[in-house]
Design a protein around this motif. Sequence first.
Motif, mmCIF file in Angstrom:
data_model
loop_
_atom_site.group_PDB
_atom_site.id
_atom_site.type_symbol
_atom_site.label_atom_id
_atom_site.label_comp_id
_atom_site.label_asym_id
_atom_site.label_seq_id
_atom_site.Cartn_x
_atom_site.Cartn_y
_atom_site.Cartn_z
ATOM 1 N N ASP A 56 -4.598 -16.560 -63.317
ATOM 2 C CA ASP A 56 -5.184 -17.834 -63.765
ATOM 3 C C ASP A 56 -5.212 -18.848 -62.625
ATOM 4 N N ARG A 57 -4.114 -18.893 -61.843
ATOM 5 C CA ARG A 57 -4.074 -19.833 -60.717
ATOM 6 C C ARG A 57 -5.107 -19.472 -59.659
ATOM 7 N N LEU A 58 -5.243 -18.156 -59.403
ATOM 8 C CA LEU A 58 -6.239 -17.718 -58.430
ATOM 9 C C LEU A 58 -7.654 -18.054 -58.880
ATOM 10 N N GLU A 59 -7.927 -17.897 -60.168
ATOM 11 C CA GLU A 59 -9.251 -18.226 -60.685
ATOM 12 C C GLU A 59 -9.523 -19.721 -60.568
ATOM 13 N N ASP A 60 -8.501 -20.548 -60.864
ATOM 14 C CA ASP A 60 -8.659 -21.997 -60.715
ATOM 15 C C ASP A 60 -8.940 -22.361 -59.256
ATOM 16 N N THR A 61 -8.194 -21.730 -58.339
ATOM 17 C CA THR A 61 -8.418 -21.992 -56.912
ATOM 18 C C THR A 61 -9.816 -21.558 -56.490
ATOM 19 N N HIS A 62 -10.246 -20.414 -56.992
ATOM 20 C CA HIS A 62 -11.577 -19.904 -56.679
ATOM 21 C C HIS A 62 -12.649 -20.885 -57.131
ATOM 22 N N ARG A 63 -12.508 -21.391 -58.349
ATOM 23 C CA ARG A 63 -13.485 -22.360 -58.857
ATOM 24 C C ARG A 63 -13.467 -23.641 -58.031
ATOM 25 N N SER A 64 -12.275 -24.087 -57.619
ATOM 26 C CA SER A 64 -12.169 -25.305 -56.815
ATOM 27 C C SER A 64 -12.820 -25.123 -55.450
ATOM 28 N N VAL A 65 -12.619 -23.948 -54.854
ATOM 29 C CA VAL A 65 -13.218 -23.683 -53.543
ATOM 30 C C VAL A 65 -14.737 -23.664 -53.641
ATOM 31 N N ILE A 66 -15.265 -23.033 -54.678
ATOM 32 C CA ILE A 66 -16.715 -22.981 -54.861
ATOM 33 C C ILE A 66 -17.278 -24.377 -55.082
#
Length: 236
Positions: free
Chosen positions: A60-70
């Motif tokens: 979940d944290r990785l997905e949140d980070t991924h969305r933030s980076v995009i």
Amino acid sequence: MSSSPRIDETLRDTIISRPDVILEDQDLMRALIVANERSMGGNIVDLRGIAMDRLEARLDRLEDTHRSVIAAAYENLAGTNQVHRAILRLLDQVEFEPFLKDLGGDVAEILNVASVRLVLESAQNETDPAIRRMGTVLSVAEPGFINIYLADGRIAAPVRQITLRQVHRADPQIYGDAAPSIYSEACLKLDFGPGRLPGLLVLGAKDPLQFSPQQGTDLLAFFAGVFERSMRRWLS
């Protein structure tokens, strides 16, 4: 005879033929894990379940980070296009007055700011008539004014080319009648070359969060570099 309720045959056949449907459904997998833990009783520690919970939280944290980076990448791309459009608009002009008037018009609109002002330091007391005609964009100040303005009451003048900050009471000498509506600003200090006094390009925004010290300044530094080189042409 077993008293356990049997699953619907159609649903059972579907699960057997397509088990990936269950594996890809997080809510369904979570429900199965909870049911498995209940069947084991309260005295058994399910290390596998604990590990899965931790892996799920990490995912979940990785997905949140991924969305933030995009999101940041898209925002940076939009900002880059915005600055490039503003620069191209400035370079279109071949005369000084239209060049400056575009600052308060098309350039301000492209950059999505409420006000764009250019401050030039001058040792002369007389004001040129051309400057008076462009009073809404261009203003002349005494030598040293820019460093004092950027210092904002501090003893040491800032050395940064770009200063981003919130404004609690905008300076009327900079913004004129627009001062009451300005709540954040980007100050771009300009170097016009050896032997010349500095200049200051000020972008004023109504949104207090549009410019803040935490933001990156690379794009604005590039814009300032192009602007000051264009100004050197007019001042030569």
